[in-house]
Scaffold this active site. Structure first.
Site, PDB file in Angstrom:
ATOM      1  N   TYR A  16      15.746  53.736  19.216  1.00 22.33           N
ATOM      2  CA  TYR A  16      15.433  51.621  19.666  1.00 22.33           C
ATOM      3  C   TYR A  16      16.924  51.673  20.085  1.00 22.33           C
ATOM      4  O   TYR A  16      17.509  51.398  21.610  1.00 22.33           O
ATOM      5  CB  TYR A  16      15.437  50.554  18.467  1.00 22.33           C
ATOM      6  CG  TYR A  16      15.923  49.283  19.291  1.00 22.33           C
ATOM      7  CD1 TYR A  16      15.324  48.659  20.359  1.00 22.33           C
ATOM      8  CD2 TYR A  16      17.199  48.618  19.272  1.00 22.33           C
ATOM      9  CE1 TYR A  16      15.326  47.580  20.895  1.00 22.33           C
ATOM     10  CE2 TYR A  16      17.348  47.465  19.937  1.00 22.33           C
ATOM     11  CZ  TYR A  16      16.411  46.849  20.792  1.00 22.33           C
ATOM     12  OH  TYR A  16      16.686  45.998  21.074  1.00 22.33           O
TER      13      TYR A  16
HETATM   14  N1  LIG Z   1      16.783  39.173  19.884  1.00 24.91           N
HETATM   15  C1  LIG Z   1      17.720  39.807  19.677  1.00 24.91           C
HETATM   16  O1  LIG Z   1      17.730  39.994  18.393  1.00 24.91           O
HETATM   17  C2  LIG Z   1      17.815  41.096  20.261  1.00 24.91           C
HETATM   18  C3  LIG Z   1      19.083  42.008  20.622  1.00 24.91           C
HETATM   19  C4  LIG Z   1      19.526  42.634  20.731  1.00 24.91           C
HETATM   20  C5  LIG Z   1      18.786  43.320  22.011  1.00 24.91           C
HETATM   21  N2  LIG Z   1      17.406  42.017  22.446  1.00 24.91           N
HETATM   22  C6  LIG Z   1      16.930  43.151  23.512  1.00 24.91           C
HETATM   23  O2  LIG Z   1      16.592  41.203  24.478  1.00 24.91           O
HETATM   24  C7  LIG Z   1      15.588  41.516  25.723  1.00 24.91           C
HETATM   25  C8  LIG Z   1      14.893  40.532  25.195  1.00 24.91           C
HETATM   26  O3  LIG Z   1      14.185  40.560  23.642  1.00 24.91           O
HETATM   27  P1  LIG Z   1      13.736  38.590  22.950  1.00 24.91           P
HETATM   28  O4  LIG Z   1      14.822  38.608  21.650  1.00 24.91           O
HETATM   29  O5  LIG Z   1      13.413  37.941  24.135  1.00 24.91           O
HETATM   30  O6  LIG Z   1      12.325  39.732  22.409  1.00 24.91           O
HETATM   31  P2  LIG Z   1      10.839  39.321  22.744  1.00 24.91           P
HETATM   32  O7  LIG Z   1      10.899  37.344  22.684  1.00 24.91           O
HETATM   33  O8  LIG Z   1      10.543  39.756  22.053  1.00 24.91           O
HETATM   34  O9  LIG Z   1      10.786  39.151  24.818  1.00 24.91           O
HETATM   35  C9  LIG Z   1      10.574  40.469  25.144  1.00 24.91           C
HETATM   36  C10 LIG Z   1      10.046  40.375  26.198  1.00 24.91           C
HETATM   37  O10 LIG Z   1       9.598  41.658  26.952  1.00 24.91           O
HETATM   38  C11 LIG Z   1       9.375  41.666  27.286  1.00 24.91           C
HETATM   39  N3  LIG Z   1       8.416  42.995  27.535  1.00 24.91           N
HETATM   40  C12 LIG Z   1       7.987  44.036  26.881  1.00 24.91           C
HETATM   41  N4  LIG Z   1       7.594  44.974  27.238  1.00 24.91           N
HETATM   42  C13 LIG Z   1       7.378  45.154  28.428  1.00 24.91           C
HETATM   43  C14 LIG Z   1       7.307  45.423  29.531  1.00 24.91           C
HETATM   44  N5  LIG Z   1       6.499  47.029  29.140  1.00 24.91           N
HETATM   45  N6  LIG Z   1       6.187  45.237  30.531  1.00 24.91           N
HETATM   46  C15 LIG Z   1       6.814  43.867  31.257  1.00 24.91           C
HETATM   47  N7  LIG Z   1       7.617  42.724  30.315  1.00 24.91           N
HETATM   48  C16 LIG Z   1       7.228  43.555  29.074  1.00 24.91           C
HETATM   49  C17 LIG Z   1       7.829  41.135  27.021  1.00 24.91           C
HETATM   50  O11 LIG Z   1       6.334  40.806  27.533  1.00 24.91           O
HETATM   51  P3  LIG Z   1       5.618  39.650  26.779  1.00 24.91           P
HETATM   52  O12 LIG Z   1       4.944  39.032  25.707  1.00 24.91           O
HETATM   53  O13 LIG Z   1       4.020  40.301  27.459  1.00 24.91           O
HETATM   54  O14 LIG Z   1       5.216  40.778  25.419  1.00 24.91           O
HETATM   55  C18 LIG Z   1       8.785  39.390  25.831  1.00 24.91           C
HETATM   56  O15 LIG Z   1       8.871  39.192  27.313  1.00 24.91           O
HETATM   57  C19 LIG Z   1      14.599  43.125  24.733  1.00 24.91           C
HETATM   58  O16 LIG Z   1      15.353  43.598  25.851  1.00 24.91           O
HETATM   59  C20 LIG Z   1      15.771  43.358  23.614  1.00 24.91           C
HETATM   60  O17 LIG Z   1      15.487  44.748  23.392  1.00 24.91           O
HETATM   61  C21 LIG Z   1      17.234  41.209  21.812  1.00 24.91           C
END
Ligand SMILES: NC(=O)c1ccc[n+]([C@@H]2O[C@H](COP(=O)([O-])OP(=O)(O)OC[C@H]3O[C@@H](n4cnc5c(N)ncnc54)[C@H](OP(=O)(O)O)[C@@H]3O)[C@@H](O)[C@H]2O)c1
Length: 249
Positions: free
Chosen positions: A154
């Site tokens: 990741y």
């Molecule tokens: N939350 C944290 O602690 C954290 C920390 C560091 C970085 N991030 C990064 O922040 C970003 C958003 O994360 P989040 O916390 O909002 O997580 P999340 O609630 O799991 O949301 C992930 C989002 O990405 C979408 N997604 C995943 N695969 C996809 C694909 N193939 N095509 C289009 N959309 C896709 C999901 O769509 P679906 O609803 O259809 O699944 C959802 O809208 C990610 O890139 C993650 O790596 C998060």
């Protein structure tokens, strides 16, 4: 300003769409298949006095990007009288975690295919439709700086995005396009099964490792992204900005 946010149906993408809309942006809310979630975000933007439409986009489906780009420019023209947009937020991403011996080829391919390959080829497909002096923000992770067991692939998939961003900043700079990475620390969303939000033990551990003493809230990432694309930061490009409340300093 017109902004396109990937994975904007929930989580950090949702709050980014809302933060940009509060600052007057029209927003393209893309989602992988959660039309209902995207429609709710679209409604929230409109209720706050802004404008939005939603569109389906699976960022792991690189073969669909040219058709997506063509449809996008048509829809932008029909709705808002322009074929270009100003801000691309590559937020959509997945987390798959496991120790070295447990990582499968499928996990590896999914992480790299979505987080890195998808982000790169989406930028390639959409850059011609991004206005000169546009902005790109790639959402990465604090895990590209500090280490946590079980996050190797990741973290590497996001580190690749950060390296790519710096390189593309020099290519796209000729058009005045700025490209930066926002690296969130642990933030309370559905990510990783909602563990950062719903598991009090994990949340406590992570909070104790953070200068500001808690995990992040999604709106704090949305506001940071909105700040990075604002004209106040017009001289900022090729940077990685961590938004983690001072995680593991
Ligand atoms: N939350 C944290 O602690 C954290 C920390 C560091 C970085 N991030 C990064 O922040 C970003 C958003 O994360 P989040 O916390 O909002 O997580 P999340 O609630 O799991 O949301 C992930 C989002 O990405 C979408 N997604 C995943 N695969 C996809 C694909 N193939 N095509 C289009 N959309 C896709 C999901 O769509 P679906 O609803 O259809 O699944 C959802 O809208 C990610 O890139 C993650 O790596 C998060």
């Amino acid at each position: 300003m017109i902004a396109l946010v990937t994975g904007a149906n929930r989580g950090l993408g949702r709050d980014t769409a809302l933060a940009l809309a509060r600052r007057g942006a029209k927003v393209v809310v893309t989602h992988r298949g959660d039309a209902e979630g995207a429609a709710e975000v679209e409604r929230a933007v409109k209720e706050s006095g802004g404008d939005a439409f939603s569109s389906r986009l699976d960022i792991s489906d690189v073969g669909s990007f040219q058709a997506f780009a063509a449809g996008l420019t048509r829809e932008l023209q029909d709705r808002w009288g322009t074929g270009t947009f100003d801000v691309l937020v590559n937020n959509a991403g997945i987390g798959v975690f496991g120790a070295l011996e447990h990582v499968t080829v499928e996990d590896f391919d999914a992480l790299v295919g979505t987080n890195f390959r998808g982000t790169f080829f989406l930028i390639q497909a959409l850059a011609p439709h991004l206005a000169d002096s546009g902005r790109i923000v790639n959402v990465t992770t604090s895990l590209t700086r500090h280490v946590s067991p079980g996050t190797s692939v990741y973290a590497a998939s996001k580190a690749a995005v950060e390296a790519m961003s710096r390189s593309l900043a020099s290519e796209l700079g000729a058009r005045g396009i700025r490209i930066n990475s926002i690296a969130p620390g642990p933030t309370a969303t559905d990510f990783n099964g909602g563990a950062m939000r719903d598991d009090p033990d994990l949340r406590g551990t992570l909070a104790a490792q953070t200068a500001l003493g808690r995990v992040g809230r999604p709106e704090e990432i949305g506001d940071a992204i909105a700040a990075v694309v604002s004209d106040d930061l017009r001289w900022l490009t090729a940077e990685r900005i961590e938004v983690s409340g001072g995680a593991l300093l």
